[in-house]
Design a protein around this motif. Structure first.
Motif, PDB file in Angstrom:
ATOM      1  N   HIS A 177      32.560  29.085  39.905  1.00 25.58           N
ATOM      2  CA  HIS A 177      31.694  30.258  39.973  1.00 25.58           C
ATOM      3  C   HIS A 177      32.465  31.441  40.557  1.00 25.58           C
ATOM      4  O   HIS A 177      33.392  31.278  41.341  1.00 25.58           O
ATOM      5  N   GLY A 178      32.035  32.611  40.167  1.00 29.37           N
ATOM      6  CA  GLY A 178      32.553  33.838  40.758  1.00 29.37           C
ATOM      7  C   GLY A 178      31.459  34.882  40.798  1.00 29.37           C
ATOM      8  O   GLY A 178      30.422  34.726  40.149  1.00 29.37           O
ATOM      9  N   TYR A 179      31.679  35.957  41.555  1.00 29.09           N
ATOM     10  CA  TYR A 179      30.699  37.033  41.580  1.00 29.09           C
ATOM     11  C   TYR A 179      31.387  38.309  42.048  1.00 29.09           C
ATOM     12  O   TYR A 179      32.449  38.283  42.674  1.00 29.09           O
ATOM     13  N   ALA A 180      30.758  39.410  41.714  1.00 33.67           N
ATOM     14  CA  ALA A 180      31.242  40.728  42.142  1.00 33.67           C
ATOM     15  C   ALA A 180      30.093  41.725  41.966  1.00 33.67           C
ATOM     16  O   ALA A 180      29.216  41.520  41.132  1.00 33.67           O
ATOM     17  N   ARG A 300      35.883  29.689  50.607  1.00 31.15           N
ATOM     18  CA  ARG A 300      35.954  29.485  49.167  1.00 31.15           C
ATOM     19  C   ARG A 300      37.036  30.392  48.584  1.00 31.15           C
ATOM     20  O   ARG A 300      37.762  31.068  49.292  1.00 31.15           O
ATOM     21  N   ILE A 301      37.146  30.424  47.276  1.00 28.49           N
ATOM     22  CA  ILE A 301      38.311  31.030  46.644  1.00 28.49           C
ATOM     23  C   ILE A 301      38.379  32.550  46.844  1.00 28.49           C
ATOM     24  O   ILE A 301      39.431  33.150  46.646  1.00 28.49           O
ATOM     25  N   ASN A 302      37.266  33.180  47.264  1.00 30.40           N
ATOM     26  CA  ASN A 302      37.307  34.616  47.554  1.00 30.40           C
ATOM     27  C   ASN A 302      37.508  34.907  49.031  1.00 30.40           C
ATOM     28  O   ASN A 302      37.387  36.046  49.474  1.00 30.40           O
ATOM     29  N   ARG A 334      36.528  34.236  39.414  1.00 29.91           N
ATOM     30  CA  ARG A 334      36.564  35.331  40.390  1.00 29.91           C
ATOM     31  C   ARG A 334      37.021  36.633  39.741  1.00 29.91           C
ATOM     32  O   ARG A 334      36.405  37.690  39.917  1.00 29.91           O
ATOM     33  N   ASP A 335      38.113  36.560  38.973  1.00 27.77           N
ATOM     34  CA  ASP A 335      38.679  37.767  38.369  1.00 27.77           C
ATOM     35  C   ASP A 335      37.816  38.311  37.240  1.00 27.77           C
ATOM     36  O   ASP A 335      37.724  39.528  37.041  1.00 27.77           O
ATOM     37  N   LEU A 336      37.188  37.406  36.470  1.00 33.90           N
ATOM     38  CA  LEU A 336      36.275  37.855  35.417  1.00 33.90           C
ATOM     39  C   LEU A 336      35.121  38.652  36.009  1.00 33.90           C
ATOM     40  O   LEU A 336      34.758  39.723  35.500  1.00 33.90           O
ATOM     41  N   ALA A 337      34.529  38.127  37.075  1.00 31.32           N
ATOM     42  CA  ALA A 337      33.410  38.818  37.699  1.00 31.32           C
ATOM     43  C   ALA A 337      33.821  40.201  38.173  1.00 31.32           C
ATOM     44  O   ALA A 337      33.091  41.190  37.977  1.00 31.32           O
ATOM     45  N   GLU A 349      27.531  37.592  38.116  1.00 30.55           N
ATOM     46  CA  GLU A 349      27.915  36.221  38.444  1.00 30.55           C
ATOM     47  C   GLU A 349      28.589  35.617  37.220  1.00 30.55           C
ATOM     48  O   GLU A 349      28.166  35.854  36.084  1.00 30.55           O
ATOM     49  N   THR A 350      29.640  34.825  37.444  1.00 27.74           N
ATOM     50  CA  THR A 350      30.295  34.110  36.346  1.00 27.74           C
ATOM     51  C   THR A 350      30.294  32.623  36.658  1.00 27.74           C
ATOM     52  O   THR A 350      30.462  32.210  37.815  1.00 27.74           O
ATOM     53  N   HIS A 351      30.123  31.822  35.628  1.00 25.99           N
ATOM     54  CA  HIS A 351      30.091  30.371  35.759  1.00 25.99           C
ATOM     55  C   HIS A 351      30.928  29.780  34.625  1.00 25.99           C
ATOM     56  O   HIS A 351      30.686  30.090  33.455  1.00 25.99           O
ATOM     57  N   VAL A 352      31.912  28.951  34.975  1.00 24.19           N
ATOM     58  CA  VAL A 352      32.791  28.337  33.977  1.00 24.19           C
ATOM     59  C   VAL A 352      32.701  26.828  34.119  1.00 24.19           C
ATOM     60  O   VAL A 352      32.923  26.282  35.210  1.00 24.19           O
ATOM     61  N   PHE A 353      32.386  26.156  33.024  1.00 22.83           N
ATOM     62  CA  PHE A 353      32.317  24.692  33.008  1.00 22.83           C
ATOM     63  C   PHE A 353      33.292  24.155  31.978  1.00 22.83           C
ATOM     64  O   PHE A 353      33.388  24.671  30.870  1.00 22.83           O
TER      65      PHE A 353
END
Length: 409
Positions: A177-180, A300-302, A334-337, A349-353
């Motif tokens: 997951h990511g967000y911005a 987390r990753i951010n 993270r970068d996509l968001a 929000e981005t979600h990658v599965f």
């Protein structure tokens, strides 16, 4: 005939994507001198140094996992005006990796020691690897089920895979997951720790330590911060001096918050000293006195701990940068968001599965959720373009991880 694996990319509306709409918010950050953050940094530095060595010597990266790192065992003699390490840090590496390429040895133990020494020197004061560090290596080169010798016992060049090779596939099932953008509170918590452990604050306050932990809360537009920040025992000579120095640092932190936030939050520094015991360390971390750190237990990753956001529990630090999508897609999400938010001006929000063995450029699902109602067709089209371009260059994340490093804590 083998079916073509393609990603499902969806753009969804969602009013709750904007964290600022919530009446209450909580955020935490474990600073660079916290034992858990130390372990993340050491694991990732080891992966990078190992990858660099392999690229220089063989032109390709040998498979490896250095994501099981623990730091423990330090002991110190601490009193006013005195802070000496009496027992070194012990850093334990467990995982898998290649010790040889054909008949050529890979100096794995030296690489691991150097990685730990580099990181600890950056996030402590007065660290001497000869006196203050012991490294235990429990990395094995055992082969897994269905794996040939190419995995951890490579013999010839074809046993190693080039970065960007189309044969690379996801080595596990992962959900990221990511967000911005970051919320006001998230920017405040992240900014305060980076400020305290930044070069200017340390220049002005060389007696402060590195094991800084910041907790933040927001209730509507009211902000509160709790900051844990150690001092170096060798530079504090009395309880009175400690409280005076804490007061001075607290004023500086408050002024920084005013500059960053446009308001002064309610600020509490070192609540543990309310019992009259100062927060003193030898080199600047509670790892000095035996506190244990482990990869994956911190930010987390951010770089933040955000329980009110979508948040992956993946521990990316130290995982191989070639095909572990728990690492690669964490950076991707993270970068996509961030890019989509910049382009659209919306909270995202981005979600990658991904399933195991899916091509790196084709995870099973990519979900982009934007604040507000249904995005305009041109906005949806632009988001699809950004996602497709990023998926076509996942190997670029690998190259950046190895060449310049991507901070994930």
């Amino acid at each position: 005939m083998t079916a073509v694996h393609a990603s499902t990319i969806r753009v969804l509306p969602g009013s709750t994507a904007d964290i600022e709409e919530l009446p209450y918010e909580l955020v935490e950050r474990k600073g660079v001198g916290h034992p858990d953050t130390m372990c993340d940094a050491i694991a990732e530095r080891a992966s990078r140094r190992y990858s660099e060595y392999c690229l220089t010597e063989f032109g390709r990266v040998a498979h490896h996992w250095f994501d099981k790192v623990m730091i423990y065992g330090g002991e110190a003699d601490i009193d006013y005006g005195r802070g000496e390490m009496t027992k070194p840090y012990t850093v334990l590496f467990a995982g898998k990796g290649a010790y040889r390429f054909g008949d050529r040895e890979i100096p794995l133990r030296r690489i691991l020691f150097d990685a730990a020494a580099e990181v600890l020197a950056e996030v402590t004061t007065g660290f001497d690897p000869k006196r203050h560090l012991v490294v235990e290596c429990a990395v094995v080169d055992h082969q897994g089920a269905g794996r040939g010798h190419s995995r951890y016992q490579p013999k010839v060049l074809d046993d190693l895979i080039e970065i960007g090779d189309p044969r690379l596939v996801s080595n596990d099932c992962n959900l990221l997951h990511g967000y911005a953008p970051l919320s006001r509170l998230e920017r405040l918590v992240l900014g305060v720790e980076q400020h305290i452990n930044g070069p200017e604050f340390k220049r002005v306050n060389p007696d402060t330590g590195w094991d800084v932990k910041v907790f933040g809360s927001r209730s509507e537009d009211r902000f509160k911060l709790i900051v844990n920040m150690p001092f170096l025992a060798s530079r504090i000579y009395s309880l009175e001096q400690y409280f005076e120095r804490k007061r001075e640092c607290e004023q500086q932190i408050a002024a920084f918050c005013q500059q960053l936030l446009g308001a002064r939050p309610e600020l509490l520094v070192n609540p543990t000293d309310r019992n009259g015991k100062p927060y003193l360390t030898a080199l600047g971390s509670v790892a000095d006195t035996g506190d244990v750190g482990v990869v994956g237990r911190g930010n987390r990753i951010n770089g933040l701990i955000t329980p009110m956001r979508s948040m992956s529990i993946e521990a990316p630090a130290g995982k191989n940068p070639l095909d572990h999508t728990g690492k690669l897609y964490g950076v991707l999400a993270r970068d996509l968001a961030a890019e989509i938010s910049r382009e659209t001006g919306l909270a995202v929000e981005t979600h990658v599965f991904t399933s195991k063995e899916a091509p790196l450029g084709a995870p099973d699902e990519v979900i982009v959720r934007v604040a507000g109602g249904e995005p305009a067709p041109e906005t949806q089209e632009r988001i699809h373009e950004i996602v497709a371009r990023s998926l076509a260059d996942v190997s670029g994340i690998t190259k950046e991880l190895v060449s310049t490093g991507i901070v994930m804590w």
